[in-house]
Write an enzyme that holds these catalytic residues in place. Structure first.
Site, mmCIF file in Angstrom:
data_model
loop_
_atom_site.group_PDB
_atom_site.id
_atom_site.type_symbol
_atom_site.label_atom_id
_atom_site.label_comp_id
_atom_site.label_asym_id
_atom_site.label_seq_id
_atom_site.Cartn_x
_atom_site.Cartn_y
_atom_site.Cartn_z
ATOM 1 N N ASP A 109 9.385 -32.236 68.979
ATOM 2 C CA ASP A 109 8.512 -32.635 67.887
ATOM 3 C C ASP A 109 8.056 -34.064 68.129
ATOM 4 O OD1 ASP A 109 8.692 -30.237 66.414
ATOM 5 O OD2 ASP A 109 10.553 -30.877 65.492
ATOM 6 N N ASP A 168 3.839 -26.051 65.423
ATOM 7 C CA ASP A 168 4.149 -26.016 63.992
ATOM 8 C C ASP A 168 2.873 -26.088 63.159
ATOM 9 O OD1 ASP A 168 6.866 -26.030 64.674
ATOM 10 O OD2 ASP A 168 7.001 -28.210 64.489
#
EC number: 3.4.23.36
Length: 165
Positions: free
Chosen positions: A125, A143
């Site tokens: 991330d 995401d």
């Protein structure tokens, strides 16, 4: 209610191409982060956004991140089953543009994160939004694709219900 094809000549390929494009964009950005950042490194971009390197062994919002490793295989299995279901739905309804855009976005995002889980054991991330000390959990292109896809699925259903009235 069953969804009709909407177009007898519609093709599955544009939807698969969109999913592949999302996987490529996701993996490219994650490769850049892995190449230029160490775990925990951050770059200030604006007063509300940073680029960071974070690892998520869990699911959304780090759910089950500290579960001991078995979650890697659970989330991979769920993603593979979801991908199979999405492919089945895309094949059945290739002419429904919003529906297929939503599903192919979710498919691309799911595959992007599965690649990470299989390759690294965690999801990379790097997008960090914050405001006055509050940080939204870091996320990535995959995401974002899943989130946009889910929102479009909701919109598609609302529009379908409205049309049926």
């Amino acid at each position: 209610m069953a969804r009709g094809n909407g177009n007898g000549r519609a093709s599955l390929w544009p939807w698969l191409a969109w999913a592949v494009l999302l996987v490529i964009a996701d993996q490219f950005t994650k490769t850049l982060i892995l190449g230029y950042y160490r775990l925990g490194d951050a770059t200030y971009v604006t007063s509300f956004f940073n680029i960071v390197r974070a690892h998520n062994t869990g699911a959304a919002f780090s759910f089950l991140a500290d579960a001991g490793g078995w979650q890697r295989w659970l989330f991979t299995g769920i993603a593979v089953a979801t991908a199979a279901f999405i492919l089945w739905q895309l094949r059945a309804h290739p002419g429904q543009k919003l529906f297929c855009f939503a599903l192919s976005s979710i498919l691309g995002g799911a595959i992007g994160n599965v690649v990470d889980r299989l390759q690294h054991g965690y999801v990379v991330d790097f997008l960090d939004f914050h405001l006055r000390g509050w940080h939204f959990p870091a996320f990535n292109v995959a995401d974002a694709a899943i989130t946009v896809g889910a929102a479009c699925l909701i919109l598609d259903e609302l529009l379908r219900v409205r049309r049926e009235r």
